[in-house]
Enzyme design. Structure first.
Site: not given
Ligand code: GRF
Length: 201
Positions: A13, A90, A107, A109
């Site tokens: 992301n 996390m 955030n 989700h």
């Molecule tokens: C994503 O699925 C996000 O929605 C969740 O954790 C994951 C993170 O993926 N909160 P990345 O580290 O952005 O690849």
């Protein structure tokens, strides 16, 4: 708008936001820093390669959650950060970080909140048997994925999906709507009205 992205892992992301910014698709958004609680997070490597500042703040170097969150708040205030985007971060954001950036933490989700908050949202959706899931960009409050909803995207659950295939389909939409939400916020078009978010067009 000076943005800090907080990530603990893979960073896809963050990478999507970065690419959109580099391509000029996020006017008004300056990615100031990538902050991680994990020194080996892939997100850090992506940031370094792009010349974005990085900071690692580990929970284990602080005696309490309070002290850990205070260290993050101080670091981000020192850098005059205006918005925090959690992207695969996390940990639960706690005081005093929450109050220091009240209404300025968002955030993403991987489910259509308020369904399936918390960990393994895609597996929760599959186990429940929903026909559609998706993703949600929301403001962060003290609860677990309970803050006001900014944007959502719907993703169909297909016959034979497993956690990986559904997660990948949802992730594509995450990458799209997280940047969309950032662009809306940077252009001043996101208004928080109690717990409802109004998007000004
Ligand atoms: C994503 O699925 C996000 O929605 C969740 O954790 C994951 C993170 O993926 N909160 P990345 O580290 O952005 O690849």
């Amino acid at each position: 708008m000076k943005l800090a992205v907080l990530a603990s892992g893979r960073g896809s992301n963050f990478e999507a936001i970065l690419r959109n910014a580099q391509a000029g698709r996020l006017p008004g958004v300056e990615i100031s820093v990538l902050l991680s609680d994990k020194p080996n997070a892939r997100a850090l490597a992506i940031a370094r390669e792009a010349g974005i500042g990085t900071v690692v703040i580990e929970r284990k170097n602080h005696e309490s959650n309070q002290a850990f969150n205070e260290a993050i708040a101080e670091e981000l205030q020192r850098r005059e950060i205006e918005l925090i985007a959690l992207a695969g971060y996390m940990r639960i954001v706690r005081e005093p970080l929450l109050s220091a950036f009240e209404g300025r933490i968002i955030n993403i989700h991987p489910a259509l909140l308020p369904a399936f908050p918390g960990l393994h949202a895609q597996k929760q959706a599959l186990d429940y048997g929903v026909r559609f899931s998706g993703c949600t960009v929301h403001f962060v409050d003290a609860g677990m994925d309970t803050g006001p909803i900014i944007l959502q995207a719907v993703v169909p659950v297909e016959y034979g999906d497993d956690e990986d295939s559904l997660s990948a389909r949802i992730l594509n939409e995450e990458h799209r709507i997280y940047s969309e939400a950032l662009a809306l916020i940077a252009s001043g078009r996101v208004q928080l009205d109690d717990r409802k978010v109004r998007i000004l067009i």
